[in-house]
Structures are given as C-alpha cells and as structure tokens.
Write an enzyme that holds these catalytic residues in place. Sequence first.
Site, mmCIF file in Angstrom:
data_model
loop_
_atom_site.group_PDB
_atom_site.id
_atom_site.type_symbol
_atom_site.label_atom_id
_atom_site.label_comp_id
_atom_site.label_asym_id
_atom_site.label_seq_id
_atom_site.Cartn_x
_atom_site.Cartn_y
_atom_site.Cartn_z
ATOM 1 N N THR A 74 0.838 -1.205 0.000
ATOM 2 C CA THR A 74 0.000 0.000 0.000
ATOM 3 C C THR A 74 0.869 1.250 0.000
ATOM 4 O O THR A 74 0.651 2.183 -0.789
ATOM 5 C CB THR A 74 -0.950 -0.003 1.210
ATOM 6 O OG1 THR A 74 -1.904 -1.059 1.057
ATOM 7 C CG2 THR A 74 -1.695 1.320 1.304
ATOM 8 N N ASN A 157 -6.109 -9.031 -7.362
ATOM 9 C CA ASN A 157 -6.215 -9.600 -6.018
ATOM 10 C C ASN A 157 -7.538 -10.286 -5.752
ATOM 11 O O ASN A 157 -7.649 -11.137 -4.871
ATOM 12 C CB ASN A 157 -5.985 -8.512 -4.962
ATOM 13 C CG ASN A 157 -7.068 -7.453 -4.978
ATOM 14 O OD1 ASN A 157 -7.260 -6.772 -5.990
ATOM 15 N ND2 ASN A 157 -7.768 -7.277 -3.870
ATOM 16 N N GLN A 185 0.294 -9.512 -5.573
ATOM 17 C CA GLN A 185 -0.259 -10.860 -5.718
ATOM 18 C C GLN A 185 0.539 -11.734 -6.665
ATOM 19 O O GLN A 185 0.244 -12.916 -6.802
ATOM 20 C CB GLN A 185 -1.707 -10.769 -6.227
ATOM 21 C CG GLN A 185 -2.680 -10.146 -5.257
ATOM 22 C CD GLN A 185 -2.985 -11.035 -4.056
ATOM 23 O OE1 GLN A 185 -2.704 -12.227 -4.067
ATOM 24 N NE2 GLN A 185 -3.570 -10.450 -3.025
ATOM 25 N N SER A 205 4.970 -6.880 -1.591
ATOM 26 C CA SER A 205 4.522 -7.027 -0.211
ATOM 27 C C SER A 205 4.939 -8.393 0.300
ATOM 28 O O SER A 205 4.694 -9.408 -0.355
ATOM 29 C CB SER A 205 3.000 -6.880 -0.121
ATOM 30 O OG SER A 205 2.561 -7.034 1.208
ATOM 31 N N HIS A 207 3.878 -10.075 3.049
ATOM 32 C CA HIS A 207 2.887 -10.947 3.674
ATOM 33 C C HIS A 207 1.972 -11.637 2.673
ATOM 34 O O HIS A 207 1.148 -12.472 3.045
ATOM 35 C CB HIS A 207 2.061 -10.168 4.709
ATOM 36 C CG HIS A 207 0.969 -9.319 4.148
ATOM 37 N ND1 HIS A 207 -0.339 -9.726 4.107
ATOM 38 C CD2 HIS A 207 1.000 -8.080 3.623
ATOM 39 C CE1 HIS A 207 -1.084 -8.761 3.585
ATOM 40 N NE2 HIS A 207 -0.290 -7.755 3.275
ATOM 41 N N CYS A 325 -13.982 -7.915 -0.125
ATOM 42 C CA CYS A 325 -12.653 -7.868 -0.730
ATOM 43 C C CYS A 325 -12.034 -6.490 -0.623
ATOM 44 O O CYS A 325 -10.823 -6.355 -0.478
ATOM 45 C CB CYS A 325 -12.732 -8.283 -2.198
ATOM 46 S SG CYS A 325 -13.212 -10.007 -2.438
#
Length: 406
Positions: A74, A157, A185, A205, A207, A325
């Site tokens: 983000t 995503n 993703q 990202s 995670h 979502c």
Amino acid sequence: MTHAYLDYAATTPLDPRVAAGMAALEGPDGIFANPASLHPHGRRAAAVVESAQEKVLETLGDRDFQVIWTSGATEADNLAILGLARAVAQRGGGRRRILVTATEHSAVLAAADAAAREAGMQVERLPVAADGQLTPATLEAALAPDVALVSLAPVNNETGVIQPIERLAPLVSAVGARLHLDAAQAVGRVPEPGPYRHADLVSLSAHKCCGPKGIGALCVRPDVRLAPLMHGGGQQSGRRSGTLPVGLIAGMGDALGYRDDAAEQARQRALRGRLVDALRAAGGVVINGRGDGAPAILNVSFPGVHGGALRDALGDLAVGFGSACSGRDGPSHVLRAMGRPDALAHASVRISIGRFTEMADIDAAGAQVVAAVAALRGISPLWREIEEGRRTVDSAYGVTTALEMA
C-alpha cells in the site's frame, strides 16, 4: 464444518523457515542495530539488508532496479503514484495524465485520486473486458504523449486475472510514459520474472508470499524521479526516511528466497481445478475470471443466492466475499467493472490457496459451499423460476453462460 484457511489473497501464514530466520536476529546477541550506523553492529545490519535486497532483485530477474523498503505494498503504491505525480508537478511539463484499470486494488485507485487532488493529475480508469483483462486496443486508444504513468496489477487480487503485461508494456513505452506494476499478488506466487523487465516501478509485499506483515518494497529504475511521502533522517537516499526494520527486511528476503517454484504452482493449480470440479455440483456457477489466471485464486458467483445469506451460511469458512474484498460496503468494484450485476457481485466467493493448503481442505470447503448454496437456492423464488425453465441465468443476470458458467 471446516476451519481451513482459504484466504491467501488477503494474507498468508508466515513460513516457519522465515520465522526461524527472523528469530535468530532478535535479542542482544542478534543483528538488531540501525543499518545506517557506522560501527560494526550497524555494518552487520547493513549487510543483512543488502542480502535481502539481492533476493528481491533476483526475484524480479533484473538488477537495474533500486529497492526502497516500505511498510508494505500500500505504501509502495502510494510512493510510486503520488510520489511520481508530485515530482512531475514540481518540474512541470505536459505529462498530466495517469491511467489505471477499473479493477486495480483500492490502494492504487486511492493513490491516483490523491494525485489528482494534490498534483493536478488527470486520472482515467480504463475499462476491462468481461474476463477482467485490459485489451491492448483499449490501452492504446487511451495512450498519448501527455500520459505520465500507467499503473497495472499483473495479477488481480480478487479474481486472479493475469494481465498481458508483455503485450501492454511496449505500448506504454512507445509514448514515453512510466509503467508501474502492483505485483503484490504476483511476486513469489506466479511464473516470473517476465513482466518486470518492462516496468519502471514495481510494488511488493512480504505478507502475500508467506513473509512477515509490515514490510514491502518499491523497486524503481534509477532514472525515475519521486517526491518523498515521508521526511526525516534522509534514509534511502531521501526517498523514504525512517530507520530500517532489519528483522522484517530479512524476513521478506527469506520469503522471496522460498517463493513457490514451478512444482508448487502446478500443485496449487491442480487444487484449484479440483475445487472447480467440486463446485460444479452446485450447478449454475459463474466464474469471475479466466481459466489461465493465477493458480491460487478462484472467484465464483452463485445465481439465485442472496449475498448476505451466503456470507452468514459460510461464516466459519476462511474465504473472501464479494463486498468484503475491498473492506467496504457494497458490491466489489472489480466484479462490477467486469460487468457483473450487483446481485452476482454480492453473491460471490473468493477462495485463495497457498503452499500449506491440502487436498482435504479443498474437498471440505467445496462440499460446504455446495451444501450452503443448495440450501439457499431451495428458498429462492428466482432460482425456482430458473430451474423450471421460466427464466434463464442470462436474462436474470445478464451474463453469457456459454463463456462464464462452470
């Protein structure tokens, strides 16, 4: 009822190997110092950061990128879009347009809107086809010498749709615009590194690929100018100030080092196919996406089912839902952009899997979803009309069953 975790697109469990590596850095005997410090402890920390950076570049398959560590994708999206827009506004010139698809992650859409407010950029949301892809013709029609940036997600995503970056990127470079890829993703989860060599900026990202939360990166070409969003000690060449979190950075590097290989991706695709076969038992299932999408994501809608009732019926199943979502009320903006009516967008389920998903998890989840859908359709007047042949899914929902029904 199953309690399997099937929401990998939202976040992934921390790989035990990554956790062990991070734990080894903690404590007074670990590598915890500020990597900007010049003493031996700081130099050891800086070496850890450099090693993680090497793993990022190896994953992208392109060593020409500079890595800016962020708190996640983000922040990376915001730095890429708003940071570039501010830099463009500061130096002036005729490039005042930003192009995004209507199916981008909310971080990209919100950052683009902020660029319009704060830097005077003109933002255009490009339509996608019913299968979720941006066509080269649509992009080419919108491109012109006044475009500063095009932002695309290689993997969506919500639907797992893979954009044809190899065909789209040359169109962007032909007009001299920058290409940003929100690869949260994609990196570590799908075949790579094909798309990244065409990009000017790439958001990552940890995670999303079994790494720790709170760490990400923006990978930038050396000639891209960005105005910083955070000011302070001037770390990372002044583009993102703040003391670097060595343990998190090491964890991200390890997570990318353990990224899903071809065999694991094939296993996940087989599990996805097994899930599709299981859901066919429900009948009349609309697949939101493409068969050649990301192996780990399946998004489906169920005609004749109320979205809220479906979420209640599957309350203990760890999946994503149509309106959840984006974390907002209302139907998914991604599915609406693909032409799904509100009723189908609400009655959708995103099932996403990963390296710790087992066949038993898929079988149990498939059976639970099919049973829930059957029970809800049993009290649906609309579904009764469809079953009796008085209505069709096409006429009731406006979808083309020949193309979109499982």
